[in-house]
Design a protein around this motif. Structure first.
Motif, PDB file in Angstrom:
ATOM      1  N   LEU A 262       0.826  -1.198   0.000  1.00 38.47           N
ATOM      2  CA  LEU A 262       0.000   0.000   0.000  1.00 38.47           C
ATOM      3  C   LEU A 262       0.866   1.255   0.000  1.00 38.47           C
ATOM      4  N   ARG A 263       0.415   2.270  -0.733  1.00 39.26           N
ATOM      5  CA  ARG A 263       1.116   3.542  -0.768  1.00 39.26           C
ATOM      6  C   ARG A 263       0.095   4.676  -0.750  1.00 39.26           C
ATOM      7  N   ALA A 264       0.288   5.655   0.119  1.00 44.57           N
ATOM      8  CA  ALA A 264      -0.529   6.862   0.169  1.00 44.57           C
ATOM      9  C   ALA A 264       0.347   8.051  -0.197  1.00 44.57           C
ATOM     10  N   PHE A 265      -0.201   9.002  -0.915  1.00 44.66           N
ATOM     11  CA  PHE A 265       0.596  10.160  -1.317  1.00 44.66           C
ATOM     12  C   PHE A 265      -0.281  11.403  -1.432  1.00 44.66           C
ATOM     13  N   GLY A 266       0.372  12.545  -1.394  1.00 42.01           N
ATOM     14  CA  GLY A 266      -0.289  13.819  -1.603  1.00 42.01           C
ATOM     15  C   GLY A 266       0.672  14.781  -2.265  1.00 42.01           C
TER      16      GLY A 266
ATOM     17  N   GLU B  88      -3.621  17.301  -4.791  1.00 42.95           N
ATOM     18  CA  GLU B  88      -4.128  15.977  -5.123  1.00 42.95           C
ATOM     19  C   GLU B  88      -3.647  14.967  -4.089  1.00 42.95           C
ATOM     20  N   ALA B  89      -4.449  13.942  -3.875  1.00 44.28           N
ATOM     21  CA  ALA B  89      -4.083  12.872  -2.952  1.00 44.28           C
ATOM     22  C   ALA B  89      -4.614  11.555  -3.495  1.00 44.28           C
ATOM     23  N   GLY B  90      -3.994  10.454  -3.071  1.00 39.10           N
ATOM     24  CA  GLY B  90      -4.444   9.152  -3.537  1.00 39.10           C
ATOM     25  C   GLY B  90      -3.856   8.023  -2.723  1.00 39.10           C
ATOM     26  N   VAL B  91      -4.401   6.841  -2.936  1.00 37.27           N
ATOM     27  CA  VAL B  91      -3.924   5.618  -2.304  1.00 37.27           C
ATOM     28  C   VAL B  91      -3.767   4.569  -3.396  1.00 37.27           C
ATOM     29  N   ASP B  92      -2.673   3.837  -3.372  1.00 35.73           N
ATOM     30  CA  ASP B  92      -2.390   2.821  -4.384  1.00 35.73           C
ATOM     31  C   ASP B  92      -2.244   1.441  -3.774  1.00 35.73           C
TER      32      ASP B  92
ATOM     33  N   PHE C 128      -2.367   0.919  -8.699  1.00 38.51           N
ATOM     34  CA  PHE C 128      -3.665   1.481  -9.072  1.00 38.51           C
ATOM     35  C   PHE C 128      -4.439   1.839  -7.804  1.00 38.51           C
ATOM     36  N   GLY C 129      -5.284   2.880  -7.928  1.00 38.55           N
ATOM     37  CA  GLY C 129      -6.066   3.282  -6.777  1.00 38.55           C
ATOM     38  C   GLY C 129      -6.827   4.577  -7.012  1.00 38.55           C
ATOM     39  N   PRO C 130      -7.601   5.007  -6.013  1.00 35.47           N
ATOM     40  CA  PRO C 130      -8.447   6.200  -6.148  1.00 35.47           C
ATOM     41  C   PRO C 130      -7.651   7.489  -6.012  1.00 35.47           C
ATOM     42  N   ARG C 131      -8.222   8.572  -6.563  1.00 36.16           N
ATOM     43  CA  ARG C 131      -7.620   9.896  -6.513  1.00 36.16           C
ATOM     44  C   ARG C 131      -8.694  10.924  -6.157  1.00 36.16           C
ATOM     45  N   ILE C 132      -8.271  12.022  -5.542  1.00 32.37           N
ATOM     46  CA  ILE C 132      -9.153  13.153  -5.273  1.00 32.37           C
ATOM     47  C   ILE C 132      -8.319  14.420  -5.344  1.00 32.37           C
ATOM     48  N   SER C 133      -8.905  15.494  -5.835  1.00 31.10           N
ATOM     49  CA  SER C 133      -8.177  16.755  -5.920  1.00 31.10           C
ATOM     50  C   SER C 133      -9.069  17.908  -5.497  1.00 31.10           C
ATOM     51  N   ALA C 134      -8.440  18.978  -5.035  1.00 28.14           N
ATOM     52  CA  ALA C 134      -9.125  20.195  -4.621  1.00 28.14           C
ATOM     53  C   ALA C 134      -8.299  21.387  -5.071  1.00 28.14           C
ATOM     54  N   ALA C 135      -8.941  22.554  -5.154  1.00 25.28           N
ATOM     55  CA  ALA C 135      -8.245  23.757  -5.593  1.00 25.28           C
ATOM     56  C   ALA C 135      -8.812  24.960  -4.868  1.00 25.28           C
ATOM     57  N   ASN C 136      -8.003  26.022  -4.803  1.00 27.39           N
ATOM     58  CA  ASN C 136      -8.476  27.236  -4.148  1.00 27.39           C
ATOM     59  C   ASN C 136      -9.366  28.048  -5.087  1.00 27.39           C
ATOM     60  N   GLY C 137      -9.907  29.146  -4.568  1.00 22.30           N
ATOM     61  CA  GLY C 137     -10.862  29.931  -5.328  1.00 22.30           C
ATOM     62  C   GLY C 137     -10.294  30.520  -6.598  1.00 22.30           C
TER      63      GLY C 137
ATOM     64  N   GLU D 218     -20.301  31.767 -10.602  1.00 24.64           N
ATOM     65  CA  GLU D 218     -19.090  32.055  -9.845  1.00 24.64           C
ATOM     66  C   GLU D 218     -18.655  30.810  -9.086  1.00 24.64           C
ATOM     67  N   ALA D 219     -17.497  30.274  -9.430  1.00 27.87           N
ATOM     68  CA  ALA D 219     -16.980  29.052  -8.811  1.00 27.87           C
ATOM     69  C   ALA D 219     -16.086  29.403  -7.633  1.00 27.87           C
ATOM     70  N   ASN D 220     -16.295  28.733  -6.523  1.00 25.52           N
ATOM     71  CA  ASN D 220     -15.488  28.922  -5.325  1.00 25.52           C
ATOM     72  C   ASN D 220     -14.534  27.741  -5.136  1.00 25.52           C
ATOM     73  N   GLY D 221     -13.594  27.904  -4.219  1.00 22.16           N
ATOM     74  CA  GLY D 221     -12.642  26.845  -3.944  1.00 22.16           C
ATOM     75  C   GLY D 221     -13.292  25.653  -3.276  1.00 22.16           C
ATOM     76  N   GLY D 222     -12.671  24.482  -3.431  1.00 19.99           N
ATOM     77  CA  GLY D 222     -13.194  23.258  -2.833  1.00 19.99           C
ATOM     78  C   GLY D 222     -12.731  22.045  -3.609  1.00 19.99           C
ATOM     79  N   PHE D 223     -13.379  20.922  -3.361  1.00 17.96           N
ATOM     80  CA  PHE D 223     -13.035  19.708  -4.090  1.00 17.96           C
ATOM     81  C   PHE D 223     -13.364  19.882  -5.564  1.00 17.96           C
ATOM     82  N   LYS D 224     -12.471  19.368  -6.409  1.00 17.10           N
ATOM     83  CA  LYS D 224     -12.572  19.579  -7.857  1.00 17.10           C
ATOM     84  C   LYS D 224     -12.963  18.321  -8.620  1.00 17.10           C
ATOM     85  N   ASP D 225     -12.343  17.197  -8.297  1.00 16.05           N
ATOM     86  CA  ASP D 225     -12.654  15.973  -9.027  1.00 16.05           C
ATOM     87  C   ASP D 225     -12.229  14.749  -8.223  1.00 16.05           C
ATOM     88  N   VAL D 226     -12.758  13.607  -8.612  1.00 12.47           N
ATOM     89  CA  VAL D 226     -12.358  12.306  -8.086  1.00 12.47           C
ATOM     90  C   VAL D 226     -12.099  11.398  -9.281  1.00 12.47           C
ATOM     91  N   GLY D 227     -11.401  10.300  -9.033  1.00 19.22           N
ATOM     92  CA  GLY D 227     -11.124   9.403 -10.134  1.00 19.22           C
ATOM     93  C   GLY D 227     -10.324   8.200  -9.701  1.00 19.22           C
TER      94      GLY D 227
END
Length: 246
Positions: A115-119, A134-138, A151-160, A180-189
């Protein structure tokens, strides 16, 4: 590469007993959307850089990939985002252009067994000048002696600032409604990477990634008119350098 740490197919410390640093350097090419949420895909290229092993005076081994132990690694995180022009799609009329973005940052990964976790966090040096993380676990498998797959899930976020740059719609828009888009979670995958050791120094890497927009990005009229799901694929080659620093 954007965020994912490169796989390591050979335990580094066994081959660098008298070295202070081991680093993989190379480049990759692939296909991905020409801008976030674009329906149109195009070629892209990116550098591949991974710090695999580092020994410092007084501290000893601060980055290691000894697979018999828990392993910590550092890596630069680099990403390119293509420019967006109003004439790229009819629904973009009136929202303004976005410039080519070069994102630069750093990441850290911790591996324990399979197992590997990263950010990773990056800043837009050009283009959006925002911050994206971005962060994920493999799950890491080694089906062959020279081949490693992760292989593993991913999630990302960005500021405003990042979200506003790519997903807000100004009042000047002709087709789309203002937003008007604000900062927060952006995508998963989910992402999959593979690395094959051609020789002790040369390695070939492959990558496949699927992404789905969420949150403020998914609610954007730009994404609604474009594409809320993205795929990217790439292949690259690296050379392993080992150096004495002290």
């Amino acid at each position: 590469m954007a965020a994912d740490p490169l796989p390591e197919t050979v335990a580094v410390p066994d081959s660098v007993q008298y070295r202070d640093i081991t680093i993989d350097i190379g480049a990759g090419v692939g296909m991905e959307p020409v801008f976030p949420s674009s329906k149109r895909y195009g070629p892209t290229g990116w550098p591949l850089i991974a710090l695999q092993y580092l020994r410092l005076p007084y501290f000893g081994e601060v980055v290691t990939e000894d697979k018999k132990l828990a392993a910590f690694s550092l890596f630069p995180s680099i990403n390119f985002v293509g420019e967006r022009k109003e004439d790229d799609a009819n629904y973009l009329e009136g929202i303004g252009d976005t410039d080519f973005a070069f994102e630069l940052g750093a990441g850290a990964a911790f591996r324990y067994g399979f197992l590997r976790a990263f950010g990773a966090v990056r800043y837009g040096v050009t283009g959006h000048n925002g911050i994206v993380g971005e962060a994920g676990v493999d799950v890491i498998l080694q089906p062959m002696e020279r081949l490693e797959v992760a292989f593993g899930p991913r999630i990302s976020a960005a500021n405003g600032e990042y979200m506003d740059y790519y997903f807000s719609v100004p009042n000047s828009a002709v087709v789309l409604q203002p937003y008007e888009a604000n900062g927060g979670f952006k995508d998963v995958g989910i992402a999959a990477t593979a690395s094959y050791a051609l020789t002790e120094k040369w390695r070939v890497h492959g990558r496949l990634k699927y992404t789905h927009f969420i949150g403020e990005a998914l609610d954007s009229p730009i994404v609604d008119a474009g594409n809320d799901q993205e795929f990217s694929v790439g292949i690259g080659l690296t050379y392993r350098f080992t150096l004495d620093l002290y």
